[in-house]
Write an enzyme that holds these catalytic residues in place. Structure first.
Site, PDB file in Angstrom:
ATOM      1  N   ASN A  46       1.004  -1.356  -0.173  1.00  0.00           N
ATOM      2  CA  ASN A  46       0.054   0.060  -0.113  1.00  0.00           C
ATOM      3  C   ASN A  46       0.881   1.244   0.286  1.00  0.00           C
ATOM      4  O   ASN A  46       0.511   2.250  -0.757  1.00  0.00           O
ATOM      5  CB  ASN A  46      -0.863  -0.164   1.350  1.00  0.00           C
ATOM      6  CG  ASN A  46      -2.212  -0.874   0.917  1.00  0.00           C
ATOM      7  OD1 ASN A  46      -2.985  -0.478   0.026  1.00  0.00           O
ATOM      8  ND2 ASN A  46      -2.393  -2.175   1.466  1.00  0.00           N
ATOM      9  N   ILE A  54      -2.094  -0.353  17.586  1.00  0.00           N
ATOM     10  CA  ILE A  54      -3.102   0.678  17.929  1.00  0.00           C
ATOM     11  C   ILE A  54      -2.385   2.026  18.038  1.00  0.00           C
ATOM     12  O   ILE A  54      -1.369   2.050  18.883  1.00  0.00           O
ATOM     13  CB  ILE A  54      -3.905   0.595  19.218  1.00  0.00           C
ATOM     14  CG1 ILE A  54      -4.341  -0.940  19.078  1.00  0.00           C
ATOM     15  CG2 ILE A  54      -4.909   1.419  19.268  1.00  0.00           C
ATOM     16  CD1 ILE A  54      -5.832  -1.168  18.663  1.00  0.00           C
ATOM     17  N   LEU A  55      -2.737   3.157  17.352  1.00  0.00           N
ATOM     18  CA  LEU A  55      -2.092   4.382  17.553  1.00  0.00           C
ATOM     19  C   LEU A  55      -2.344   5.035  18.944  1.00  0.00           C
ATOM     20  O   LEU A  55      -3.764   4.875  19.461  1.00  0.00           O
ATOM     21  CB  LEU A  55      -2.392   5.230  16.401  1.00  0.00           C
ATOM     22  CG  LEU A  55      -1.408   6.275  15.921  1.00  0.00           C
ATOM     23  CD1 LEU A  55      -0.099   5.531  15.348  1.00  0.00           C
ATOM     24  CD2 LEU A  55      -2.046   7.055  14.498  1.00  0.00           C
ATOM     25  N   ASN A  63      -6.526   5.082   7.581  1.00  0.00           N
ATOM     26  CA  ASN A  63      -5.912   3.703   7.567  1.00  0.00           C
ATOM     27  C   ASN A  63      -6.549   2.897   6.556  1.00  0.00           C
ATOM     28  O   ASN A  63      -7.733   3.379   6.182  1.00  0.00           O
ATOM     29  CB  ASN A  63      -6.307   3.249   9.123  1.00  0.00           C
ATOM     30  CG  ASN A  63      -6.046   1.554   8.978  1.00  0.00           C
ATOM     31  OD1 ASN A  63      -4.841   1.271   8.864  1.00  0.00           O
ATOM     32  ND2 ASN A  63      -7.055   0.884   9.500  1.00  0.00           N
ATOM     33  N   HIS A  81      -8.326  -0.896   5.719  1.00  0.00           N
ATOM     34  CA  HIS A  81      -8.300  -2.079   6.214  1.00  0.00           C
ATOM     35  C   HIS A  81      -8.976  -3.000   5.488  1.00  0.00           C
ATOM     36  O   HIS A  81      -9.966  -2.637   4.652  1.00  0.00           O
ATOM     37  CB  HIS A  81      -9.670  -1.852   7.513  1.00  0.00           C
ATOM     38  CG  HIS A  81     -10.025  -3.134   8.404  1.00  0.00           C
ATOM     39  ND1 HIS A  81      -8.974  -3.556   9.237  1.00  0.00           N
ATOM     40  CD2 HIS A  81     -11.003  -3.806   8.389  1.00  0.00           C
ATOM     41  CE1 HIS A  81      -9.558  -4.601   9.826  1.00  0.00           C
ATOM     42  NE2 HIS A  81     -10.715  -4.816   9.293  1.00  0.00           N
ATOM     43  N   ASP A  91     -10.185   0.647  14.208  1.00  0.00           N
ATOM     44  CA  ASP A  91     -10.966   0.417  12.900  1.00  0.00           C
ATOM     45  C   ASP A  91     -12.461   1.178  13.058  1.00  0.00           C
ATOM     46  O   ASP A  91     -13.279   0.648  12.292  1.00  0.00           O
ATOM     47  CB  ASP A  91     -10.955  -1.065  12.444  1.00  0.00           C
ATOM     48  CG  ASP A  91      -9.720  -1.579  12.327  1.00  0.00           C
ATOM     49  OD1 ASP A  91      -9.078  -0.928  11.880  1.00  0.00           O
ATOM     50  OD2 ASP A  91      -9.533  -2.751  12.528  1.00  0.00           O
ATOM     51  N   GLN A 110      -7.971  -3.965  -4.842  1.00  0.00           N
ATOM     52  CA  GLN A 110      -8.919  -2.981  -4.643  1.00  0.00           C
ATOM     53  C   GLN A 110      -8.177  -1.784  -3.569  1.00  0.00           C
ATOM     54  O   GLN A 110      -8.480  -0.698  -3.768  1.00  0.00           O
ATOM     55  CB  GLN A 110     -10.298  -3.293  -4.116  1.00  0.00           C
ATOM     56  CG  GLN A 110     -10.768  -4.318  -5.161  1.00  0.00           C
ATOM     57  CD  GLN A 110     -11.123  -3.644  -6.507  1.00  0.00           C
ATOM     58  OE1 GLN A 110     -11.309  -2.378  -6.690  1.00  0.00           O
ATOM     59  NE2 GLN A 110     -10.773  -4.393  -7.372  1.00  0.00           N
ATOM     60  N   GLU A 111      -7.515  -2.246  -2.592  1.00  0.00           N
ATOM     61  CA  GLU A 111      -6.895  -1.425  -1.714  1.00  0.00           C
ATOM     62  C   GLU A 111      -5.908  -0.346  -2.483  1.00  0.00           C
ATOM     63  O   GLU A 111      -5.758   0.706  -2.262  1.00  0.00           O
ATOM     64  CB  GLU A 111      -5.935  -2.281  -0.636  1.00  0.00           C
ATOM     65  CG  GLU A 111      -6.779  -3.229   0.357  1.00  0.00           C
ATOM     66  CD  GLU A 111      -5.893  -3.948   1.211  1.00  0.00           C
ATOM     67  OE1 GLU A 111      -4.990  -3.309   1.667  1.00  0.00           O
ATOM     68  OE2 GLU A 111      -6.230  -4.850   1.565  1.00  0.00           O
TER      69      GLU A 111
HETATM   70  C1  GAR Z   1      -3.061  -4.927   3.949  1.00  0.00           C
HETATM   71  O1  GAR Z   1      -4.048  -5.658   3.343  1.00  0.00           O
HETATM   72  C2  GAR Z   1      -3.953  -3.912   4.801  1.00  0.00           C
HETATM   73  O2  GAR Z   1      -5.073  -3.589   4.673  1.00  0.00           O
HETATM   74  C3  GAR Z   1      -3.942  -4.732   5.937  1.00  0.00           C
HETATM   75  O3  GAR Z   1      -2.524  -5.271   5.978  1.00  0.00           O
HETATM   76  C4  GAR Z   1      -2.030  -5.261   4.720  1.00  0.00           C
HETATM   77  C5  GAR Z   1      -0.794  -4.741   4.491  1.00  0.00           C
HETATM   78  O4  GAR Z   1      -0.053  -5.156   3.642  1.00  0.00           O
HETATM   79  N1  GAR Z   1      -3.802  -3.966   7.226  1.00  0.00           N
HETATM   80  C6  GAR Z   1      -4.473  -4.462   8.388  1.00  0.00           C
HETATM   81  O5  GAR Z   1      -4.972  -5.607   8.430  1.00  0.00           O
HETATM   82  C7  GAR Z   1      -4.598  -3.560   9.529  1.00  0.00           C
HETATM   83  N2  GAR Z   1      -5.122  -4.093  10.845  1.00  0.00           N
HETATM   84  P1  GAR Z   1       1.022  -4.099   2.741  1.00  0.00           P
HETATM   85  O6  GAR Z   1       2.099  -3.961   4.048  1.00  0.00           O
HETATM   86  O7  GAR Z   1       1.362  -4.646   1.388  1.00  0.00           O
HETATM   87  O8  GAR Z   1       0.187  -2.776   2.433  1.00  0.00           O
END
Ligand code: GAR
Length: 201
Positions: free
Chosen positions: A14, A93-94, A108, A110, A146, A174-175
């Site tokens: 991300n 958790i921040l 964030n 999620h 969240d 999609q993220e």
């Molecule tokens: C992503 O799928 C993100 O949505 C999730 O961790 C992954 C990180 O991937 N975040 C959470 O679960 C937050 N609780 P990345 O390091 O490749 O971006």
């Protein structure tokens, strides 16, 4: 130019999607100034270096209590004149002082359609529950886990035979679309938060 700090714990795909969308001009007038990780071996730190972004490892175990750890993060955010904080796979958790100081300026991503499946292993929770539609959410961060105001969501189908890996991959695609989109909207000053509701102007 708006200064962005990204908090990570791992892979950083991300983070990469944000960097790429700044470099290709989709997100205007913004720069990722610093990437902060709570894990020394996070691949995200290497991605930062490749793009000449300062990588900072803040080791939680080297601080006496959570307050000192939080102060260190605040110090780094201040040092880079941060206007926007992005959590991108940051698995902590921040602290409330950071949230208070950067209210409505922390987002964030999620991997579920909030408010369903908050917390860890959202994709596994999704599969275990048996829902037929999954997805991801970009939201502002408040004191809960969240629970903050929702900015953007995208859905994907849960398919017959999906496992955690195949579903996670479908969601991740999609993220990588909605996080840059949300950042663009923020940078263009088009997000208005009113209580729980975020309108896009
Ligand atoms: C992503 O799928 C993100 O949505 C999730 O961790 C992954 C990180 O991937 N975040 C959470 O679960 C937050 N609780 P990345 O390091 O490749 O971006």
């Amino acid at each position: 130019t708006l200064n962005i700090a990204v908090l990570v714990s791992g892979r950083g795909s991300n983070l990469q999607s944000i960097i790429d969308n700044i470099e290709n001009g989709y997100i205007p007038n913004a720069a990722v100034k610093v990437v902060i990780s709570d894990k020394g071996d996070a691949y995200a730190l290497e991605r930062a270096e490749v793009h000449d972004i300062v990588p900072v490892f803040v080791d939680p175990s080297s601080f006496g209590d959570k307050k000192d750890y939080e102060n260190k993060i605040l110090e780094v955010l201040g040092k880079y004149d941060t206007n926007l904080v992005l959590l991108a796979g940051y698995m902590r958790i921040l602290g409330s002082r950071i949230i208070g100081k950067y209210r409505n300026s922390i987002m964030n991503i999620h991997p579920a359609l909030l408010p369903s499946f908050m917390g860890l292993h959202a994709q596994k929770q999704t599969l275990d529950y048996g829902v037929k539609v999954a997805g991801c959410t970009v939201h502002f961060v408040d004191e809960g886990m969240d629970t903050g105001p929702i900015v953007l969501q995208r859905c994907v189908p849960v398919l017959e035979g999906d496992d955690e890996e195949s579903l996670s991959e479908r969601i991740l695609e999609q993220e990588h679309i909605i996080y840059p989109e949300a950042v663009k909207l923020f940078v263009e000053n088009r997000l208005v938060v009113d209580g729980r509701k975020v309108s896009i102007t």
